[in-house]
Scaffold this motif. Structure first.
Motif, PDB file in Angstrom:
ATOM      1  N   ARG A 227      -2.771   5.411  10.989  1.00 56.20           N
ATOM      2  CA  ARG A 227      -3.977   4.957  11.643  1.00 56.20           C
ATOM      3  C   ARG A 227      -3.404   3.886  12.900  1.00 56.20           C
ATOM      4  NH1 ARG A 227      -5.690   8.901   9.811  1.00 56.20           N
ATOM      5  NH2 ARG A 227      -7.609   9.208   8.422  1.00 56.20           N
ATOM      6  N   GLY A 228      -2.236   3.440  12.647  1.00 58.67           N
ATOM      7  CA  GLY A 228      -1.833   2.347  13.634  1.00 58.67           C
ATOM      8  C   GLY A 228      -0.703   1.724  12.874  1.00 58.67           C
ATOM      9  N   ILE A 229       0.017   1.036  13.956  1.00 58.63           N
ATOM     10  CA  ILE A 229       1.177   0.406  13.639  1.00 58.63           C
ATOM     11  C   ILE A 229       1.489  -0.654  14.552  1.00 58.63           C
ATOM     12  CG2 ILE A 229       3.881   0.162  13.358  1.00 58.63           C
ATOM     13  CD1 ILE A 229       3.913   3.418  13.018  1.00 58.63           C
ATOM     14  N   GLU A 230       1.446  -2.006  13.745  1.00 58.65           N
ATOM     15  CA  GLU A 230       1.610  -3.297  14.537  1.00 58.65           C
ATOM     16  C   GLU A 230       2.770  -3.906  14.337  1.00 58.65           C
ATOM     17  OE1 GLU A 230      -0.363  -4.099  17.284  1.00 58.65           O
ATOM     18  OE2 GLU A 230      -1.528  -2.329  17.303  1.00 58.65           O
ATOM     19  N   LEU A 231       3.414  -4.776  15.217  1.00 54.93           N
ATOM     20  CA  LEU A 231       4.607  -5.426  14.932  1.00 54.93           C
ATOM     21  C   LEU A 231       4.252  -6.834  14.894  1.00 54.93           C
ATOM     22  CD1 LEU A 231       7.262  -3.400  16.666  1.00 54.93           C
ATOM     23  CD2 LEU A 231       6.486  -3.282  14.501  1.00 54.93           C
ATOM     24  N   ARG A 232       4.547  -7.890  13.870  1.00 53.33           N
ATOM     25  CA  ARG A 232       4.291  -9.192  14.059  1.00 53.33           C
ATOM     26  C   ARG A 232       5.642 -10.033  14.086  1.00 53.33           C
ATOM     27  NH1 ARG A 232       1.272 -10.173   9.849  1.00 53.33           N
ATOM     28  NH2 ARG A 232       2.355 -11.270   8.767  1.00 53.33           N
ATOM     29  N   GLU A 233       6.089 -10.618  15.077  1.00 50.14           N
ATOM     30  CA  GLU A 233       7.287 -11.197  14.917  1.00 50.14           C
ATOM     31  C   GLU A 233       7.001 -12.579  14.214  1.00 50.14           C
ATOM     32  OE1 GLU A 233      10.018 -10.978  18.270  1.00 50.14           O
ATOM     33  OE2 GLU A 233       8.460 -10.160  19.343  1.00 50.14           O
ATOM     34  N   GLU A 234       7.927 -12.879  13.405  1.00 51.65           N
ATOM     35  CA  GLU A 234       8.004 -14.274  12.759  1.00 51.65           C
ATOM     36  C   GLU A 234       9.456 -14.894  12.955  1.00 51.65           C
ATOM     37  OE1 GLU A 234       6.572 -13.963   8.828  1.00 51.65           O
ATOM     38  OE2 GLU A 234       4.524 -13.189   9.546  1.00 51.65           O
ATOM     39  N   CYS A 235       9.847 -16.117  12.984  1.00 46.17           N
ATOM     40  CA  CYS A 235      10.650 -16.854  13.046  1.00 46.17           C
ATOM     41  C   CYS A 235      11.985 -16.344  12.217  1.00 46.17           C
ATOM     42  CB  CYS A 235      10.602 -18.259  13.022  1.00 46.17           C
ATOM     43  SG  CYS A 235      10.264 -18.884  11.278  1.00 46.17           S
ATOM     44  N   ASP A 236      11.791 -15.582  11.130  1.00 47.69           N
ATOM     45  CA  ASP A 236      13.029 -15.199  10.235  1.00 47.69           C
ATOM     46  C   ASP A 236      12.942 -13.722   9.956  1.00 47.69           C
ATOM     47  OD1 ASP A 236      10.361 -15.405   8.794  1.00 47.69           O
ATOM     48  OD2 ASP A 236      11.180 -16.229   6.938  1.00 47.69           O
ATOM     49  N   GLY A 237      12.165 -13.176  10.700  1.00 43.57           N
ATOM     50  CA  GLY A 237      11.685 -11.812  10.544  1.00 43.57           C
ATOM     51  C   GLY A 237      10.759 -11.176  11.357  1.00 43.57           C
ATOM     52  N   VAL A 238      10.513  -9.595  10.896  1.00 45.70           N
ATOM     53  CA  VAL A 238       9.569  -9.186  11.480  1.00 45.70           C
ATOM     54  C   VAL A 238       8.635  -8.571  10.711  1.00 45.70           C
ATOM     55  CG1 VAL A 238       8.671  -7.070  13.270  1.00 45.70           C
ATOM     56  CG2 VAL A 238      10.729  -8.424  13.637  1.00 45.70           C
ATOM     57  N   VAL A 239       7.302  -8.505  10.758  1.00 45.30           N
ATOM     58  CA  VAL A 239       6.376  -7.814   9.774  1.00 45.30           C
ATOM     59  C   VAL A 239       5.780  -6.624  10.564  1.00 45.30           C
ATOM     60  CG1 VAL A 239       4.246  -8.041   8.442  1.00 45.30           C
ATOM     61  CG2 VAL A 239       5.772 -10.131   8.514  1.00 45.30           C
ATOM     62  N   VAL A 240       5.872  -5.589  10.068  1.00 44.14           N
ATOM     63  CA  VAL A 240       5.209  -4.341  10.433  1.00 44.14           C
ATOM     64  C   VAL A 240       4.188  -3.931   9.842  1.00 44.14           C
ATOM     65  CG1 VAL A 240       5.942  -1.812  11.000  1.00 44.14           C
ATOM     66  CG2 VAL A 240       7.867  -3.662  11.022  1.00 44.14           C
ATOM     67  N   GLU A 241       2.992  -3.947  10.465  1.00 42.56           N
ATOM     68  CA  GLU A 241       1.421  -3.661   9.737  1.00 42.56           C
ATOM     69  C   GLU A 241       1.431  -2.270  10.003  1.00 42.56           C
ATOM     70  OE1 GLU A 241      -0.509  -6.356  11.879  1.00 42.56           O
ATOM     71  OE2 GLU A 241      -0.248  -8.319  10.475  1.00 42.56           O
ATOM     72  N   VAL A 242       1.278  -1.604   8.919  1.00 43.36           N
ATOM     73  CA  VAL A 242       0.954  -0.071   9.001  1.00 43.36           C
ATOM     74  C   VAL A 242      -0.396   0.076   8.512  1.00 43.36           C
ATOM     75  CG1 VAL A 242       1.778   2.295   8.600  1.00 43.36           C
ATOM     76  CG2 VAL A 242       3.184   0.570   8.869  1.00 43.36           C
ATOM     77  N   GLU A 243      -1.456   0.764   9.116  1.00 43.86           N
ATOM     78  CA  GLU A 243      -2.757   1.141   8.886  1.00 43.86           C
ATOM     79  C   GLU A 243      -2.619   2.663   8.286  1.00 43.86           C
ATOM     80  OE1 GLU A 243      -6.742   0.206   7.662  1.00 43.86           O
ATOM     81  OE2 GLU A 243      -4.931  -1.023   8.428  1.00 43.86           O
ATOM     82  N   ILE A 244      -2.991   2.899   7.199  1.00 39.05           N
ATOM     83  CA  ILE A 244      -2.744   4.419   6.787  1.00 39.05           C
ATOM     84  C   ILE A 244      -4.164   4.665   6.322  1.00 39.05           C
ATOM     85  CG2 ILE A 244      -0.537   4.148   6.053  1.00 39.05           C
ATOM     86  CD1 ILE A 244      -1.257   4.124   2.962  1.00 39.05           C
ATOM     87  N   SER A 245      -4.450   6.117   6.151  1.00 42.82           N
ATOM     88  CA  SER A 245      -5.621   6.651   5.816  1.00 42.82           C
ATOM     89  C   SER A 245      -6.057   6.123   4.483  1.00 42.82           C
ATOM     90  CB  SER A 245      -5.796   8.043   5.740  1.00 42.82           C
ATOM     91  OG  SER A 245      -4.975   8.646   4.507  1.00 42.82           O
ATOM     92  N   SER A 246      -7.348   6.122   4.143  1.00 39.17           N
ATOM     93  CA  SER A 246      -8.117   5.506   2.980  1.00 39.17           C
ATOM     94  C   SER A 246      -7.512   6.220   1.740  1.00 39.17           C
ATOM     95  CB  SER A 246      -9.446   5.398   2.855  1.00 39.17           C
ATOM     96  OG  SER A 246      -9.934   6.765   3.236  1.00 39.17           O
ATOM     97  N   ALA A 247      -7.417   7.389   1.861  1.00 39.48           N
ATOM     98  CA  ALA A 247      -6.954   8.474   0.615  1.00 39.48           C
ATOM     99  C   ALA A 247      -5.617   8.118   0.394  1.00 39.48           C
ATOM    100  CB  ALA A 247      -6.953   9.822   1.356  1.00 39.48           C
TER     101      ALA A 247
END
Length: 276
Positions: free
Chosen positions: A79-99
């Motif tokens: 459903r969507g992919i967002e990247l969140r930068e942090e000082c020691d790395g990157v968090v990749v937030e993936v939104e997937i279908s409920s199923a």
């Protein structure tokens, strides 16, 4: 969204001392080192895995990882992919279908409390060699096409040219033209990035089956498994495959070629995938 190369560069310049003909050179020289950055994958807000990877093409990485690990069945489940930068790395937030989220939660629940086998965070042996559909038949690729694709790969690795420390995975069409190339410090990561790029390109199943993936590494069973998950009919590697990779290639209908050096190579599985 792209990662800011100022905060998360793909390589770093360092001063080094070189050894030449058994002697330590007196003056330091500049050299380039590939970066390894912690990349955390979250699915619907729940942390799933953290890998060390090259901080580039991370949306492709998240999509490819989701597909090759069986978390989603197709790109449409994302459903969507967002990247969140942090000082020691990157968090990749993936939104997937409920199923898909429900299946992932059940999978994690089933693994809870069991003894881990220590393979990349996988907690049970059946999770290692997953069920992947065999690749459907397609016209054989000319041998010259496969050899040319591997030779072309060497000219399409700018990060490796700068650092000497990264792997590459590339997709070549039926004519042997490299259409997508991805690099990473990890060979699995490079292939996941490539699979993600293919999914975003929406290439049909027939084109995939009659195409090939070339990699600058050895061909372990996971590389075969990921190739089959992408629906690609041929995997060509610079180095050797493992025995499990050879058996899995036969079962999944993936042509497997290794030890590719110039015009020399060894075909390990599915000879019907090659002509000439």
């Amino acid at each position: 969204m792209d990662i800011d190369p100022a905060t998360h560069p793909t390589w770093h310049s360092a001063q080094v001392l070189r050894v030449r003909e058994g002697r330590l050179m007196p003056a330091p020289q500049a050299d380039q080192l590939a970066e390894e950055t912690p990349i955390a994958l979250e699915f619907n807000g729940i942390s799933h895995a953290t890998m060390l990877a090259t901080p580039a093409d991370l949306e492709d990485f998240a999509l490819g990882f989701s597909l090759t690990e069986g978390i989603v069945a197709s790109a449409h489940d994302i459903r969507g992919i967002e990247l969140r930068e942090e000082c020691d790395g990157v968090v990749v937030e993936v939104e997937i279908s409920s199923a898909c989220a429900a299946r992932l939660k059940e999978r994690r629940r089933a693994m809870s409390g069991r003894t881990g086998c220590g393979l990349c965070g996988v907690e049970t042996l059946p999770e290692v060699v997953r069920d992947v559909a065999p690749v459907a038949g397609a016209p054989a690729l000319p041998l010259a096409t496969v050899l040319a694709a591997m030779q072309a790969l060497r000219e399409r690795q700018p990060l490796h040219a700068a650092t000497g420390a990264t792997h590459a995975a590339a997709w070549a069409d039926a004519d042997g033209q490299l259409r997508y190339v991805r690099e990473d410090v990890g060979r699995h990561n490079a292939l996941d990035k490539l699979v993600g790029a293919l999914a975003r390109a929406d290439i049909d199943a027939a084109q995939r089956a009659g195409s090939l993936i070339v990699v600058s590494s050895r061909a372990s069973f996971e590389m075969v498994q990921k190739t089959a998950a992408a629906g690609v009919g041929m995997l060509a590697a610079v180095s050797a495959p493992t025995a499990l990779a050879q058996r899995l290639s036969q079962r999944l209908g993936v042509g497997l070629m290794g030890f590719m050096r110039g015009n020399d190579a060894t075909l390990y599985a599915c000879p019907e995938r090659i002509s000439g």
